[in-house]
Design a protein around this motif. Structure first.
Motif, PDB file in Angstrom:
ATOM      1  N   THR A  99       0.826  -1.218   0.000  1.00  0.00           N
ATOM      2  CA  THR A  99       0.000   0.000   0.000  1.00  0.00           C
ATOM      3  C   THR A  99       0.855   1.260   0.000  1.00  0.00           C
ATOM      4  O   THR A  99       0.495   2.282   0.575  1.00  0.00           O
ATOM      5  CB  THR A  99      -0.960   0.010   1.212  1.00  0.00           C
ATOM      6  OG1 THR A  99      -0.163  -0.128   2.405  1.00  0.00           O
ATOM      7  CG2 THR A  99      -1.965  -1.120   1.143  1.00  0.00           C
ATOM      8  N   ALA A 128       5.230   6.075 -10.591  1.00  0.00           N
ATOM      9  CA  ALA A 128       3.850   5.645 -10.341  1.00  0.00           C
ATOM     10  C   ALA A 128       2.814   6.476 -11.106  1.00  0.00           C
ATOM     11  O   ALA A 128       1.890   5.923 -11.700  1.00  0.00           O
ATOM     12  CB  ALA A 128       3.567   5.687  -8.842  1.00  0.00           C
ATOM     13  N   THR A 173       5.046  -4.423  -3.657  1.00  0.00           N
ATOM     14  CA  THR A 173       5.775  -4.304  -2.384  1.00  0.00           C
ATOM     15  C   THR A 173       7.219  -3.887  -2.652  1.00  0.00           C
ATOM     16  O   THR A 173       7.724  -4.011  -3.775  1.00  0.00           O
ATOM     17  CB  THR A 173       5.775  -5.640  -1.604  1.00  0.00           C
ATOM     18  OG1 THR A 173       6.464  -6.641  -2.373  1.00  0.00           O
ATOM     19  CG2 THR A 173       4.363  -6.114  -1.313  1.00  0.00           C
ATOM     20  N   ALA A 174       7.881  -3.386  -1.613  1.00  0.00           N
ATOM     21  CA  ALA A 174       9.298  -3.032  -1.719  1.00  0.00           C
ATOM     22  C   ALA A 174      10.061  -4.258  -2.220  1.00  0.00           C
ATOM     23  O   ALA A 174       9.861  -5.369  -1.714  1.00  0.00           O
ATOM     24  CB  ALA A 174       9.804  -2.594  -0.345  1.00  0.00           C
ATOM     25  N   TYR A 229      -2.022 -10.043   3.169  1.00  0.00           N
ATOM     26  CA  TYR A 229      -1.487 -10.435   1.854  1.00  0.00           C
ATOM     27  C   TYR A 229      -2.182 -11.706   1.344  1.00  0.00           C
ATOM     28  O   TYR A 229      -2.563 -11.789   0.178  1.00  0.00           O
ATOM     29  CB  TYR A 229       0.028 -10.681   1.929  1.00  0.00           C
ATOM     30  CG  TYR A 229       0.891  -9.439   2.033  1.00  0.00           C
ATOM     31  CD1 TYR A 229       0.569  -8.263   1.371  1.00  0.00           C
ATOM     32  CD2 TYR A 229       2.080  -9.457   2.760  1.00  0.00           C
ATOM     33  CE1 TYR A 229       1.383  -7.145   1.451  1.00  0.00           C
ATOM     34  CE2 TYR A 229       2.898  -8.342   2.845  1.00  0.00           C
ATOM     35  CZ  TYR A 229       2.550  -7.185   2.191  1.00  0.00           C
ATOM     36  OH  TYR A 229       3.358  -6.085   2.261  1.00  0.00           O
ATOM     37  N   ASN A 271       3.127   4.093  -2.508  1.00  0.00           N
ATOM     38  CA  ASN A 271       2.726   4.960  -3.610  1.00  0.00           C
ATOM     39  C   ASN A 271       2.208   4.150  -4.801  1.00  0.00           C
ATOM     40  O   ASN A 271       1.142   4.428  -5.360  1.00  0.00           O
ATOM     41  CB  ASN A 271       3.951   5.812  -3.993  1.00  0.00           C
ATOM     42  CG  ASN A 271       3.637   6.884  -5.004  1.00  0.00           C
ATOM     43  OD1 ASN A 271       2.468   7.154  -5.289  1.00  0.00           O
ATOM     44  ND2 ASN A 271       4.663   7.476  -5.568  1.00  0.00           N
ATOM     45  N   VAL A 272       2.952   3.115  -5.167  1.00  0.00           N
ATOM     46  CA  VAL A 272       2.572   2.306  -6.334  1.00  0.00           C
ATOM     47  C   VAL A 272       1.289   1.522  -6.054  1.00  0.00           C
ATOM     48  O   VAL A 272       0.354   1.523  -6.868  1.00  0.00           O
ATOM     49  CB  VAL A 272       3.712   1.353  -6.743  1.00  0.00           C
ATOM     50  CG1 VAL A 272       3.261   0.390  -7.833  1.00  0.00           C
ATOM     51  CG2 VAL A 272       4.926   2.146  -7.214  1.00  0.00           C
ATOM     52  N   THR A 321      -1.948  -5.742   2.934  1.00  0.00           N
ATOM     53  CA  THR A 321      -0.906  -4.982   3.626  1.00  0.00           C
ATOM     54  C   THR A 321      -0.320  -5.802   4.762  1.00  0.00           C
ATOM     55  O   THR A 321      -1.035  -6.569   5.410  1.00  0.00           O
ATOM     56  CB  THR A 321      -1.466  -3.624   4.117  1.00  0.00           C
ATOM     57  OG1 THR A 321      -0.492  -2.991   4.936  1.00  0.00           O
ATOM     58  CG2 THR A 321      -2.751  -3.789   4.909  1.00  0.00           C
ATOM     59  N   ARG A 322       0.983  -5.611   4.981  1.00  0.00           N
ATOM     60  CA  ARG A 322       1.606  -6.436   6.028  1.00  0.00           C
ATOM     61  C   ARG A 322       1.077  -6.052   7.404  1.00  0.00           C
ATOM     62  O   ARG A 322       1.014  -6.881   8.309  1.00  0.00           O
ATOM     63  CB  ARG A 322       3.131  -6.316   5.964  1.00  0.00           C
ATOM     64  CG  ARG A 322       3.672  -4.995   6.435  1.00  0.00           C
ATOM     65  CD  ARG A 322       5.080  -4.744   6.044  1.00  0.00           C
ATOM     66  NE  ARG A 322       5.141  -3.369   5.578  1.00  0.00           N
ATOM     67  CZ  ARG A 322       6.133  -2.534   5.778  1.00  0.00           C
ATOM     68  NH1 ARG A 322       7.214  -2.962   6.371  1.00  0.00           N
ATOM     69  NH2 ARG A 322       6.083  -1.298   5.370  1.00  0.00           N
TER      70      ARG A 322
END
Ligand SMILES: NC(=O)c1ccc[n+]([C@@H]2O[C@H](COP(=O)([O-])OP(=O)(O)OC[C@H]3O[C@@H](n4cnc5c(N)ncnc54)[C@H](OP(=O)(O)O)[C@@H]3O)[C@@H](O)[C@H]2O)c1
Length: 202
Positions: free
Chosen positions: A9, A120, A51-52, A37, A11-12, A31-32
């Motif tokens: 969740t 994004a 996600t990162a 997830y 920016n992207v 979201t973690r």
């Protein structure tokens, strides 16, 4: 219209989830912080990894291979390591990529890498640039790439501008491009740019 899960969740994740909902899809975000997830991935017919990059393998493990099997897993993440400051390095490169690591970890999912090479805002509104530019897509499964291209068209991308660079090993190149992209962002003083391919005879 499809049921689509968006994992992450940032920016992207927010930008993509918002646009997917705008163009008529049913969207569930994972979201973690809420441990959602897996719930989102189970809901999605298509799953987007936003996600990162350094945490994507862990996030997708939490999503569960069983919830990804047989589905298009649209990977937007870049394997950037910011732990030593700017500019970041790649956590994987050269003879491997995050896209491939994800495909190996979830062999029954159809990983498609696309949109990781632009900021994004442009992902969902390419017209911001005022002219046509190019996007790369790669993945092992043609039908999964076609599914992603269909969605990209609803975002405003022209199919002729989307360059299919082959199987998921092509992610080595599109991810490593980030090393140049980050430099360009610095010298151009904006993230809102993209590249355009010009061939002789075009
Ligand atoms: N920003 C851009 O314009 C852009 C452009 C192209 C590609 N990308 C790629 O797209 C992905 C998302 O980028 P982003 O800018 O939205 O945000 P980001 O700061 O890279 O993080 C995205 C999300 O990853 C999730 N995450 C899960 N585990 C994590 C962990 N251990 N540490 C940090 N985050 C974790 C978090 O979402 P939850 O808290 O909801 O779980 C976080 O909001 C990244 O891989 C990035 O490289 C970004």
């Amino acid at each position: 219209m499809s049921r689509i899960a968006v994992l992450g969740t940032g920016n992207v994740g927010q930008t993509i989830a918002g646009k997917l909902a705008d163009v008529g899809h049913e969207v569930k975000t994972g979201t973690r912080s809420d441990g959602t997830y897996a719930e989102a991935a189970a809901f999605g017919e298509i799953v987007v990894n936003a996600t990162a990059g350094a945490a994507s393998l862990e996030a997708l493990e939490a999503a569960g291979s069983e919830n990804l099997a047989g589905k298009t897993l649209w990977d937007i993440a870049n394997p950037l390591d910011f732990s030593q400051g700017m500019p970041p390095t790649l956590t994987v490169s050269n003879d491997d990529s995050l896209g491939e690591q994800i495909q190996r970890a979830h062999p029954d999912a159809n990983v498609v890498k696309a949109l990781n090479t632009i900021t994004a805002a442009l992902m969902v509104e390419p017209a911001l640039l005022g002219e046509e530019t190019n996007l790369f897509i790669c993945g092992n499964e043609k039908s999964a790439k076609a599914e992603v291209i269909q969605i990209l068209e609803t975002f405003g991308w022209l199919s002729g501008d989307i360059v299919d660079v082959g199987d998921i090993t092509a992610a080595r190149g599109t991810e490593a491009y980030l090393l140049l992209w980050i430099r360009l962002m610095g010298v151009l003083d904006t993230p809102t740019f993209n590249i355009k391919i010009v061939r002789a005879g075009d």
